[in-house]
Design a protein around this motif. Structure first.
Motif, short mmCIF file in Angstrom:
data_model
loop_
_atom_site.label_atom_id
_atom_site.label_comp_id
_atom_site.label_asym_id
_atom_site.label_seq_id
_atom_site.Cartn_x
_atom_site.Cartn_y
_atom_site.Cartn_z
N THR A 96 0.84 -1.20 0.00
CA THR A 96 0.00 0.00 0.00
C THR A 96 0.88 1.26 0.00
O THR A 96 0.60 2.22 -0.73
N LYS A 97 1.94 1.22 0.78
CA LYS A 97 2.86 2.38 0.80
C LYS A 97 3.58 2.55 -0.53
O LYS A 97 3.78 3.66 -1.01
N TRP A 98 4.02 1.43 -1.09
CA TRP A 98 4.76 1.51 -2.35
C TRP A 98 3.88 2.01 -3.50
O TRP A 98 4.36 2.63 -4.44
N LEU A 99 2.62 1.67 -3.39
CA LEU A 99 1.70 2.01 -4.48
C LEU A 99 1.24 3.47 -4.40
O LEU A 99 0.84 4.06 -5.41
N LYS A 100 1.30 4.03 -3.19
CA LYS A 100 0.74 5.36 -2.96
C LYS A 100 1.19 6.40 -3.99
O LYS A 100 0.37 7.17 -4.50
N PRO A 101 2.49 6.47 -4.31
CA PRO A 101 2.91 7.49 -5.28
C PRO A 101 2.32 7.30 -6.69
O PRO A 101 2.49 8.19 -7.53
N PHE A 102 1.66 6.19 -6.92
CA PHE A 102 1.13 5.93 -8.27
C PHE A 102 -0.39 6.06 -8.35
O PHE A 102 -1.01 5.64 -9.33
N ALA A 103 -0.96 6.66 -7.31
CA ALA A 103 -2.42 6.84 -7.31
C ALA A 103 -2.86 7.66 -8.53
O ALA A 103 -3.89 7.38 -9.15
N ASP A 104 -2.06 8.65 -8.90
CA ASP A 104 -2.44 9.47 -10.05
C ASP A 104 -2.33 8.71 -11.37
O ASP A 104 -2.84 9.15 -12.39
N LEU A 105 -1.67 7.56 -11.35
CA LEU A 105 -1.59 6.71 -12.56
C LEU A 105 -2.66 5.63 -12.53
O LEU A 105 -2.67 4.74 -13.39
N GLY A 106 -3.53 5.67 -11.53
CA GLY A 106 -4.65 4.72 -11.50
C GLY A 106 -4.37 3.44 -10.74
O GLY A 106 -5.20 2.53 -10.72
N ALA A 107 -3.21 3.34 -10.09
CA ALA A 107 -2.86 2.11 -9.37
C ALA A 107 -2.99 2.36 -7.87
O ALA A 107 -2.21 3.12 -7.29
N THR A 108 -4.00 1.76 -7.27
CA THR A 108 -4.32 2.08 -5.87
C THR A 108 -4.68 0.85 -5.04
O THR A 108 -4.78 0.96 -3.82
N THR A 109 -4.88 -0.29 -5.67
CA THR A 109 -5.50 -1.42 -4.97
C THR A 109 -4.49 -2.49 -4.57
O THR A 109 -3.74 -2.99 -5.41
N VAL A 110 -4.50 -2.83 -3.28
CA VAL A 110 -3.75 -4.01 -2.82
C VAL A 110 -4.79 -4.98 -2.28
O VAL A 110 -5.51 -4.66 -1.33
N THR A 111 -4.89 -6.13 -2.92
CA THR A 111 -5.88 -7.10 -2.47
C THR A 111 -5.19 -8.36 -1.95
O THR A 111 -4.16 -8.76 -2.50
N ASN A 112 -5.77 -8.93 -0.90
CA ASN A 112 -5.21 -10.20 -0.41
C ASN A 112 -5.72 -11.40 -1.19
O ASN A 112 -5.36 -12.53 -0.89
#
Lengths: 502, 502
Positions: free
Chosen positions: A402-418
């Motif tokens: 979730t932390k690693w993905l945060k900077p890419f929210a503006d690129l549409g990548a936001t979801t970490v699913t188990n």
């Protein structure tokens, strides 16, 4: 908690990666060489070898270390199409939309014959085939069910994942061992049925696609590549529209004749399979013995150039290591890219690699290498951009990713699913107890059009999506390489590999 | 006003027609024989003749009078494909998606050669062609521009008309005489350019489609069918994806070779064109000399069976007369169906018919027959159901057609527009001062996929839409036949026919 501090990503590095990719991407060129220039990349084929050799030399030219083909085990035959044509000859002449099925026998010249219609029920009834052997003799047998027209054309062929879909992702593409056992039994049955059709001296078997997709032809096979497989009969895959046309014609009393020429080149000179492997050595003397892997499968089916399945994943991961290397980011752990062979037949290349390097398939004894591999990141769900990542039921990764993905929210990548996703090469690593991940990707027109079809060509790639994916994959791999510890692991299950025996 | 009373339709008849069509439609069978069984119906081809003869005998078998082929004038060559194949041979072997262009010359066996890339700019520059004649020699010339990928796949391929669209219909498909003059000049230029390519001893010319449509190949031609046309060079139409693939390969330094076999059968034994005509004689002795016509064009292009363009219109109008005849409705005026030849080349069949029966093309003198033809109803905008009708700028019809359409509101047909629509056979009648109409139809995937493409096959027909259209066409034709007067006319313009000279 220590992980909280350590897993804040280095956004300046992420930004460097992003900027470099958006300013000087080589994705279109890499895609061109893997698809247009190599051709279809069926495991064992000339096209596969061309692409694999090109990838090795390209990775070398970028300065990666240990770039090489690495044998993973026995695959089977080299099979290539040397010539092909199909035409309806009576009651009138018209081209038909069909392709030789992989590992089909050749026709030994043009073979013209009447078409004999077989329903799926008749095909699966060996007594029907035996009783009608005389009818099949010298004919092209067309296996086609009912058209499934539906209202698909009123929906877009391509879609992006909606927020609600992303928020509710369930397990997907997860084959169970029972599914595979059924599949193995199915293949044995098909072999028997095809044997009856061969015994009846039919000219060959034509299988019409099952779903309407505007003329797309879906072309794949489950058998025929092993050295022990018989040559069998000529087999083709046909567009459902042509299959249904011929079915209707025969049903209304027309005698339909077709002429087919399939010339193949088959060789057992080298029956081994080969993955492509290359490395960026770790810059930290203490951590360089540890490894982060990434990859996708390089092999494809035979009717197109496998652009979305899965040149896309190879292009993105090659571009990711090019970025990491060329930017001089000094990843601490060693980064290793692998482009897998034989994925389409059952994850052969990655499973062979994992067995060789990480875990014995019978004793489940893991190696020292296994303990030093932090993670494997895979990309193989088409050309759609990354919308997140599956932790593959490893909840400990939720907060990290979730932390690693945060900077890419503006690129549409936001979801970490188990949730879990299956049917591709991270499953081999997951089996061996290694944290292994497939990213969540927008489906676009993968399931509706390109997946295993004759439409899976370069023009179906979405370059902007692939660039976005390269940025995120490179960033995740980098971050894994500099993390103070290896990524947390799930307990090893010690189960027979789901695809074992294929 | 008298028209108000007289134009209230006989809804009991309309309901009879509707019920009969919904309970015992023959549309699927008619469509099967016109498409699957006849094959492509290029004007002058065996497929056209097969379909035309089948239609005549079917109309006869239903009990229609005067069912026959009727010559409309000179068309040109009979051209049929006898054999066809195309394969990329180097740098690797792969099938390609392409079709012979109508009236293409044959290749005299398999011709293998290197592909020479030509941009649209280079093609249209005769000095370029002359200067590079030596480069073209013995090569396959591939003409391809830039791919227009866009985001079409994110929209549905098929759409229905929205209420707001229906409420704001403007003139559409209306070619002006100036447009046609430009077209004629364009054809002359293309003939000259193709002549230069032939003079350079190229193997042939391949034109890649211009818009991405998931592998669809658009196949048509504007010249080559006249007896005076030279045989020319082999010409093919190729899917844009394959055209772009080869373009990229050549651009990155690959030498691409292809092998093509086009075997054609051309004949000038009978250069006349023929429409299909049949009648239900009027039941009213006083009115039976007056006529109501309906129809659509029977000819198609060559890469598919022309299901939506325009078997659809023939199927619907045949079904409409079958209903009118079999229900014993006793229409007062004579009802005449016509299935037109040579529409694709410039409304030849209908224009020839109109010139012969209704108006001289030079003196604009109209015949007695012209004065007795109440109206012509045409259907030729694909497989979509009827949403209304164009009055073709004849405002007097607004209130009449509105009343006739009212009972079909629940079937989605509600719009009467005074706008014009063009590019199909009602234009020939309109030119001769006869009330002539094309219905408003849902576009579905006509413009995006099937129109003039290799996807225009039976499976792209929407049977429920065609049934709805048959109900409405039959009802409108019936109502016109029993109306106390002929339908009101616009003043005759006495202009040169828009497509004259094609």
């Amino acid at each position: 908690m220590a992980t909280f501090a350590q897993d804040e990503p280095d956004t300046s590095i992420f930004n460097k990666i992003r900027k470099a990719e958006l300013n000087s991407s080589q994705i279109p060129q890499i895609a061109h060489y893997l698809t247009d220039v190599s051709g279809a990349r069926l495991a064992g084929s000339k096209g596969y070898k061309h692409a694999a050799n090109w990838a090795v030399s390209k990775l070398k030219s970028w300065g990666l270390a240990n770039a090489r083909l690495e044998e993973w085990g026995d695959f089977g035959k080299q099979w290539d199409i040397e010539d092909f044509s199909i035409t309806m000859r009576a009651p009138y002449v018209t081209p038909l939309r069909a392709y030789p099925t992989p590992w089909s026998a050749g026709t030994k010249g043009i073979q013209q014959g009447v078409v004999y219609l077989l329903s799926p029920q008749q095909y699966q009834d060996s007594s029907y085939l035996t009783q009608h052997a005389a009818d099949l003799k010298g004919k092209w047998v067309l296996l086609t069910g009912n058209a499934n027209k539906g209202d698909a054309k009123f929906k877009p062929a391509a879609e992006r994942l909606a927020d609600t879909t992303l928020a509710n992702l369930k397990d997907q593409y997860m084959a169970s061992r029972a599914d595979i056992e059924r599949e193995i039994k199915g293949v044995a049955l098909y072999k028997k049925l095809d044997g009856l059709i061969e015994k009846a001296s039919a000219l060959g078997l034509i299988i019409a696609s099952r779903t309407n997709a505007d003329g797309a032809v879906f072309v794949q096979a489950y058998t025929g590549f092993r050295v022990s497989d018989p040559e069998g009969i000529p087999q083709l895959s046909m567009a459902i529209e042509d299959g249904q046309r011929i079915k209707r014609m025969i049903s209304s009393g027309q005698q339909v004749e077709i002429a087919v020429n399939i010339k193949t080149q088959t060789s057992t000179a080298d029956t081994k399979g080969y993955n492509v492997v290359a490395e960026i050595p770790g810059a930290d003397p203490k951590l360089k013995a540890e490894v982060v892997m990434l990859g996708g499968h390089l092999d494809s089916w035979s009717a197109a150039t496998g652009a979305t399945d899965n040149a896309a994943g190879c292009v993105v991961t090659m571009e990711a290591v090019r970025l990491l290397d060329s930017l001089g980011l000094k990843p601490k752990r060693t980064i290793r890219i692998a482009l897998w062979d034989g994925e389409e037949e059952g994850l052969f290349g990655s499973y062979g690699y994992v067995k060789k390097h990480f875990m014995d398939s019978k004793t489940f004894k893991t190696t020292k290498e296994q303990s030093k591999l932090s993670a494997y990141f895979n990309l193989d769900n088409g050309t759609g951009k990354i919308r997140g990542i599956f932790t593959q039921n490893n909840a400990a990764l939720q907060s990290i990713f979730t932390k690693w993905l945060k900077p890419f929210a503006d690129l549409g990548a936001t979801t970490v699913t188990n949730s879990n996703t299956g049917s591709t090469d991270h499953i081999s690593f997951d089996w061996a107890g290694i944290p292994a991940f497939q990213f969540i990707q927008d489906p676009l027109d993968y399931e509706t059009r390109t997946h295993h079809s004759n439409l899976d060509d370069y023009d179906h790639l979405q370059m902007d999506d692939l660039k976005q994916a390269a940025i995120i994959v490179a960033s995740f791999v980098y971050q894994t390489s500099v993390r103070s510890q290896l990524l947390p692991r799930k307990p090893l299950k010690k189960e027979v590999f789901v695809f074992e025996g294929l």
